[in-house]
Motif scaffolding. Structure first.
Motif, PDB file in Angstrom:
ATOM      1  N   PRO A   1      74.662  48.714  30.314  1.00  0.00           N
ATOM      2  CA  PRO A   1      74.147  47.334  30.386  1.00  0.00           C
ATOM      3  C   PRO A   1      73.754  46.804  29.009  1.00  0.00           C
ATOM      4  N   ARG A   2      74.217  45.619  28.691  1.00  0.00           N
ATOM      5  CA  ARG A   2      73.899  45.022  27.395  1.00  0.00           C
ATOM      6  C   ARG A   2      72.410  44.674  27.275  1.00  0.00           C
ATOM      7  N   GLU A   3      71.743  44.503  28.418  1.00  0.00           N
ATOM      8  CA  GLU A   3      70.324  44.158  28.365  1.00  0.00           C
ATOM      9  C   GLU A   3      69.522  45.257  27.673  1.00  0.00           C
ATOM     10  N   TYR A   4      69.889  46.503  27.924  1.00  0.00           N
ATOM     11  CA  TYR A   4      69.183  47.619  27.285  1.00  0.00           C
ATOM     12  C   TYR A   4      69.379  47.588  25.769  1.00  0.00           C
ATOM     13  N   LEU A   5      70.587  47.298  25.347  1.00  0.00           N
ATOM     14  CA  LEU A   5      70.869  47.263  23.913  1.00  0.00           C
ATOM     15  C   LEU A   5      70.154  46.087  23.238  1.00  0.00           C
ATOM     16  N   GLU A   6      70.137  44.959  23.928  1.00  0.00           N
ATOM     17  CA  GLU A   6      69.444  43.798  23.371  1.00  0.00           C
ATOM     18  C   GLU A   6      67.944  44.044  23.298  1.00  0.00           C
ATOM     19  N   ALA A   7      67.380  44.693  24.313  1.00  0.00           N
ATOM     20  CA  ALA A   7      65.949  44.994  24.295  1.00  0.00           C
ATOM     21  C   ALA A   7      65.616  45.964  23.160  1.00  0.00           C
ATOM     22  N   ALA A   8      66.486  46.947  22.923  1.00  0.00           N
ATOM     23  CA  ALA A   8      66.256  47.885  21.825  1.00  0.00           C
ATOM     24  C   ALA A   8      66.326  47.173  20.479  1.00  0.00           C
ATOM     25  N   ALA A   9      67.264  46.231  20.353  1.00  0.00           N
ATOM     26  CA  ALA A   9      67.375  45.486  19.099  1.00  0.00           C
ATOM     27  C   ALA A   9      66.136  44.622  18.854  1.00  0.00           C
ATOM     28  N   LEU A  10      65.596  44.005  19.919  1.00  0.00           N
ATOM     29  CA  LEU A  10      64.385  43.193  19.784  1.00  0.00           C
ATOM     30  C   LEU A  10      63.178  44.049  19.393  1.00  0.00           C
ATOM     31  N   ASP A  11      63.174  45.314  19.842  1.00  0.00           N
ATOM     32  CA  ASP A  11      62.075  46.219  19.492  1.00  0.00           C
ATOM     33  C   ASP A  11      62.232  46.828  18.107  1.00  0.00           C
ATOM     34  N   GLY A  12      63.327  46.485  17.433  1.00  0.00           N
ATOM     35  CA  GLY A  12      63.514  46.971  16.075  1.00  0.00           C
ATOM     36  C   GLY A  12      64.212  48.307  15.967  1.00  0.00           C
ATOM     37  N   ALA A  13      64.824  48.793  17.059  1.00  0.00           N
ATOM     38  CA  ALA A  13      65.530  50.078  17.016  1.00  0.00           C
ATOM     39  C   ALA A  13      66.829  49.930  16.240  1.00  0.00           C
ATOM     40  N   GLY A  14      67.095  50.893  15.387  1.00  0.00           N
ATOM     41  CA  GLY A  14      68.323  50.879  14.623  1.00  0.00           C
ATOM     42  C   GLY A  14      69.509  51.365  15.440  1.00  0.00           C
ATOM     43  N   GLU A  15      70.678  51.353  14.789  1.00  0.00           N
ATOM     44  CA  GLU A  15      71.903  51.752  15.474  1.00  0.00           C
ATOM     45  C   GLU A  15      71.838  53.204  15.938  1.00  0.00           C
ATOM     46  N   TRP A  16      71.382  54.090  15.060  1.00  0.00           N
ATOM     47  CA  TRP A  16      71.318  55.507  15.406  1.00  0.00           C
ATOM     48  C   TRP A  16      70.297  55.773  16.509  1.00  0.00           C
TER      49      TRP A  16
END
Length: 293
Positions: free
Chosen positions: A185-200
Motif C-alpha cells: 500500500p502506498r499509504e504506508y510509504l507516504e506515511a513513512a516519508a512524512l515521518d522523515g524515514a529515509g529510503e533504507w
C-alpha cells in the motif's frame, strides 16, 4: 443447493486427477517397488522380481555414495537457497524503484534464464568454464592469474555448478517479488516519508516486513527445488569430478537408469521425498508460529 455444493469439486477435479495420476500414483508405485529387488530383467518377466522388504533401505544406509550425495545436496541447499532468495529480493527492490523503459527491459533480461533451455545454458557456461579457452580463465590471465580448474577441481566444481543454478533460478523469483512489491500500500510509504524515514529505513521497516509471505513462498519453493537439484550437475559435470557434484537426484538417476537398479533407486527416491516433506512441514510450522505471534 446440491448443484452449488458440487460446483467447486467439478472445477478442481481436473487438477486433482492430474495430481493423482502424476503425483500420488508414482509415489505409491515407487513405495511398492522399493520393497523389491526389481531391475531391468523384472520389466520383461515379473517372476524375476522378489520381495526383499527393507533390504534396499538398509543398503542405502551402508552406501557411502548415498551419504556423499546427501551431503552434496545439503551443501547446495545451504549455499544456493540464501543466494537465490537474497539476490532475487535485492534485484527486485532495485527494479521496483524505477518504472522507466530501462527497468522494464531489465525485468525481461533477468527473466530470460528462467525460460532458456538447460542444454543451451550448459553449453554457454561450459565454454565460459573451459580451462584452456574459457572467458573466465582468459580474464584471469589478463591480470596475471593462472588457469583455474572450474569444473575439474572437486571443491571449485561445487561452487561453479551452484553459480549457474543461482543465475538461472533468480529470474522467476524476481518476478514474484516485483508482483508482491506492487501490492504494498502506498499509504504506508507516504506515511513513512512524512515521518522523515529515509529510503533504507522504509525498505527495512515497512517494505520487507510486508513481503513476509512472498519471502516465505519463494524460500519454500527454492528449498524444494534445490533438494531436487539435478539439471546443472547432470549436464555440466555428470556428477563429477569424483562425485563432488553428485546430488541426490543425480545419484538416483544413475542408480535407476544407468545401473538399472529400480528397487534401490525407488528406495532412495522415497528417502528424498521424506526429507522434502519434513523440511516443508517444518517451514510451514515456523511460518504458522510467526503469524500467530
Amino acid at each position: 443447493m446440491r448443484k452449488h455444493s458440487l460446483a467447486p469439486y467439478l472445477f478442481v477435479s481436473p487438477a486433482m486427477l492430474l495430481l493423482l495420476a502424476f503425483g500420488v500414483l508414482p509415489i505409491a508405485v515407487a513405495a511398492v517397488v522399493s520393497l523389491t529387488d526389481m531391475d531391468i530383467s523384472g520389466l520383461a518377466d515379473r517372476s524375476n522380481v522378489s520381495f526383499i522388504g527393507l533390504g534396499n533401505y538398509t543398503a542405502l544406509l551402508d552406501d557411502p555414495d548415498f551419504w556423499k550425495a546427501l551431503g552434496n545436496t545439503a551443501f547446495f541447499v545451504v549455499v544456493g537457497v540464501p543466494a537465490v532468495v537474497g539476490l532475487s529480493l535485492a534485484v527486485a527492490l532495485l527494479l521496483h524503484r524505477s518504472d522507466g523503459r530501462l527497468a522494464r527491459a531489465l525485468r525481461s533480461f533477468y527473466f530470460v534464464p528462467a525460460v532458456t533451455g538447460i542444454v543451451a545454458i550448459s553449453l554457454v557456461w561450459g565454454y565460459l568454464y573451459n580451462t584452456q579457452f574459457g572467458l573466465f580463465n582468459w580474464l584471469l590471465g589478463e591480470v596475471g592469474i593462472g588457469p583455474v580448474q572450474w569444473l575439474s577441481d572437486p571443491t571449485l566444481a561445487k561452487f561453479s555448478v551452484a553459480l549457474v543454478a543461482v543465475w538461472r533460478g533468480t529470474g522467476l523469483n524476481i518476478i514474484i517479488f516485483l508482483a508482491a512489491l506492487q501490492a504494498v500500500p502506498r499509504e504506508y510509504l507516504e506515511a513513512a516519508a512524512l515521518d522523515g524515514a529515509g529510503e533504507w529505513r522504509t525498505t527495512r521497516s515497512i517494505v520487507v516486513p510486508l513481503l513476509a509471505f512472498a519471502i516465505f513462498f519463494v524460500t519454500t519453493t527454492t528449498v524444494i527445488a534445490w533438494l531436487q537439484f539435478f539439471d546443472e550437475p547432470f549436464v555440466l559435470t555428470d556428477g563429477g569430478p569424483l562425485g563432488a557434484t553428485t546430488s541426490m537426484s543425480v545419484f538416483l538417476y544413475k542408480e535407476g537408469f544407468r545401473l538399472n537398479q529400480f528397487g534401490y533407486a525407488s528406495a532412495g527416491s522415497l528417502v528424498l521425498f521424506a526429507i522434502i516433506a519434513v523440511v516443508t512441514v517444518v517451514q510451514l510450522r515456523v511460518r504458522k508460529a510467526d503469524v500467530e505471534y
